[in-house]
Design a protein around this motif. Structure first.
Motif, short mmCIF file in Angstrom:
data_model
loop_
_atom_site.label_atom_id
_atom_site.label_comp_id
_atom_site.label_asym_id
_atom_site.label_seq_id
_atom_site.Cartn_x
_atom_site.Cartn_y
_atom_site.Cartn_z
N ARG A 136 0.74 -1.19 -0.68
CA ARG A 136 0.23 -0.26 -0.12
C ARG A 136 0.85 1.26 0.02
O ARG A 136 0.73 2.17 -0.26
CB ARG A 136 -0.67 0.11 1.37
CG ARG A 136 -1.88 1.05 1.39
CD ARG A 136 -2.56 1.17 2.46
NE ARG A 136 -4.08 0.40 2.28
CZ ARG A 136 -4.66 0.11 3.60
NH1 ARG A 136 -4.01 0.66 5.39
NH2 ARG A 136 -5.50 -0.78 3.12
N THR A 137 2.24 1.61 0.87
CA THR A 137 2.80 2.34 0.86
C THR A 137 3.99 2.63 -0.51
O THR A 137 4.49 4.06 -0.86
CB THR A 137 3.26 2.46 1.98
OG1 THR A 137 4.23 1.76 2.48
CG2 THR A 137 2.72 2.65 3.67
N GLY A 138 4.23 1.45 -0.75
CA GLY A 138 5.00 1.24 -1.95
C GLY A 138 6.30 0.91 -1.43
O GLY A 138 7.42 1.41 -2.47
N ILE A 139 6.74 1.27 0.16
CA ILE A 139 8.34 0.78 0.41
C ILE A 139 8.35 -0.34 -0.27
O ILE A 139 9.68 -0.37 -0.87
CB ILE A 139 7.82 0.57 2.11
CG1 ILE A 139 7.36 1.43 2.97
CG2 ILE A 139 9.12 -0.05 2.50
CD1 ILE A 139 7.36 1.44 4.48
N ALA A 140 7.62 -1.68 -0.56
CA ALA A 140 8.50 -2.91 -1.23
C ALA A 140 7.19 -3.98 -2.19
O ALA A 140 6.74 -4.31 -1.41
CB ALA A 140 9.26 -4.17 -0.54
N LYS A 141 6.58 -3.43 -2.76
CA LYS A 141 5.26 -4.24 -3.83
C LYS A 141 6.08 -5.54 -3.74
O LYS A 141 7.46 -5.86 -4.05
CB LYS A 141 5.27 -3.27 -4.51
CG LYS A 141 4.58 -1.88 -4.01
CD LYS A 141 3.70 -1.01 -5.76
CE LYS A 141 3.05 -0.02 -4.96
NZ LYS A 141 2.18 0.34 -6.48
N GLY A 142 4.69 -6.19 -3.55
CA GLY A 142 5.14 -7.67 -4.50
C GLY A 142 3.62 -8.40 -4.48
O GLY A 142 3.15 -8.14 -3.78
N LYS A 143 3.78 -9.58 -5.88
CA LYS A 143 2.95 -10.26 -5.57
C LYS A 143 2.28 -11.07 -4.32
O LYS A 143 0.81 -11.50 -4.49
CB LYS A 143 2.65 -10.80 -6.92
CG LYS A 143 3.63 -11.91 -6.97
CD LYS A 143 3.49 -12.38 -8.66
CE LYS A 143 4.49 -13.19 -8.87
NZ LYS A 143 6.12 -13.24 -8.73
N ASP A 144 3.16 -11.85 -3.63
CA ASP A 144 3.20 -12.55 -2.68
C ASP A 144 4.55 -12.06 -1.67
O ASP A 144 5.36 -11.31 -1.63
CB ASP A 144 3.14 -13.85 -3.22
CG ASP A 144 4.10 -13.77 -3.86
OD1 ASP A 144 5.76 -13.53 -3.11
OD2 ASP A 144 5.22 -14.90 -5.03
N VAL A 145 3.67 -13.14 -0.49
CA VAL A 145 4.39 -12.86 0.90
C VAL A 145 6.22 -12.54 0.29
O VAL A 145 7.46 -12.57 1.08
CB VAL A 145 3.72 -13.18 1.51
CG1 VAL A 145 2.87 -12.73 2.39
CG2 VAL A 145 4.09 -15.34 1.49
N LEU A 146 6.89 -13.92 0.01
CA LEU A 146 7.76 -14.10 -0.47
C LEU A 146 8.62 -13.33 -1.23
O LEU A 146 9.80 -12.94 -0.50
CB LEU A 146 8.01 -15.39 -1.09
CG LEU A 146 9.16 -16.04 -1.06
CD1 LEU A 146 10.22 -16.48 0.49
CD2 LEU A 146 9.76 -17.30 -2.03
N GLU A 147 7.89 -13.02 -2.02
CA GLU A 147 8.39 -11.46 -2.91
C GLU A 147 8.37 -10.33 -2.31
O GLU A 147 9.51 -9.61 -2.33
CB GLU A 147 7.37 -10.81 -4.53
CG GLU A 147 8.26 -9.75 -5.12
CD GLU A 147 7.29 -10.18 -6.40
OE1 GLU A 147 7.86 -8.76 -7.29
OE2 GLU A 147 6.64 -10.85 -6.55
N VAL A 148 7.54 -10.15 -1.67
CA VAL A 148 7.84 -9.02 -0.78
C VAL A 148 8.60 -9.11 0.25
O VAL A 148 9.69 -8.26 1.40
CB VAL A 148 6.61 -8.31 0.17
CG1 VAL A 148 6.31 -7.72 1.36
CG2 VAL A 148 4.82 -8.18 -0.85
#
Length: 213
Positions: free
Chosen positions: A147-159
């Motif tokens: 939401r903030t853009g700190i670290a976008k990813g499609k799943d928890v592992l990517e984040v």
């Protein structure tokens, strides 16, 4: 989001809470491991209520084994999925006694071999109990990061991987605590408190104007 924004976001979060802690109550790595295992699909408040009664009676792997499965269930029956969790706790305690002399292993690979312990639980233990850099991405951290853009990813592992790469090094050890607390109390799922958020001016949430009073 650029590096300067991330630096300022975590500087503010650190200024507000220099020494963030998990809200699970524990006094040893084993107590933390069991509390995190019990916390899946349950609240920290609910887990703490149960462990406040359990740990004075049994707070080592052998002591919990001595309770027996039914005995353990009596202490954790107020927690969701307690039947399955009780079985996993007993199996984990047996492994810890048989293979680790009752101690908690300090690698993710070994932790993830314990019944009921997944990557997120292992990361919490590594980070919180053993002060290793690890990012335990739960629903709060996944939401805040995207939401903030700190670290976008499609799943928890990517984040998780992006947070480890993008969060400035000086903040990495405590970043998971700041993000989960921010998600739990400010950047809430249904109604984020953008109007009273310390990092609102740095956040890249496109719909934040809807939530600013």
């Amino acid at each position: 989001m650029n590096r300067e924004k991330r630096q300022e976001i975590f500087t503010r979060l650190r200024d507000d809470n220099p020494h963030p802690q998990t809200e699970l109550e524990y006094n040893s790595p084993f107590e933390l491991l069991i509390a995190v295992l019990l916390s899946a699909q349950a609240t920290d408040v609910g887990v703490n209520k149960a462990t406040r009664k359990l740990y004075p009676v049994a707070n080592t792997p052998q002591a919990i084994l001595d309770l027996g499965l039914d005995g353990l269930k009596e202490y954790i029956k107020t927690i969701g999925l307690f039947n399955t969790k009780a079985v996993n706790v007993m199996k984990t305690c047996q492994i810890l006694v048989d293979q680790y002399n009752g101690e908690i292993p300090e690698t993710r690979e070994e932790l993830e071999k314990l019944p009921g312990v997944g990557r997120k639980t292992a990361n919490v233990v590594l980070n919180t109990a053993f002060k290793q850099i690890a990012m335990a991405v739960d629903t709060h951290i996944f939401r805040v990061s995207n939401r903030t853009g700190i670290a976008k990813g499609k799943d928890v592992l990517e984040v998780e991987h992006r947070l480890l790469r993008l969060v400035p090094k000086e903040f990495l050890l405590d970043a998971h605590h700041w993000l989960i607390l921010h998600g739990r109390y400010v950047c809430k799922a249904r109604k984020p408190m953008c109007g009273s958020c310390r990092i609102e001016d740095l956040c890249e949430f496109k719909e934040k104007d809807k939530y600013i009073d």
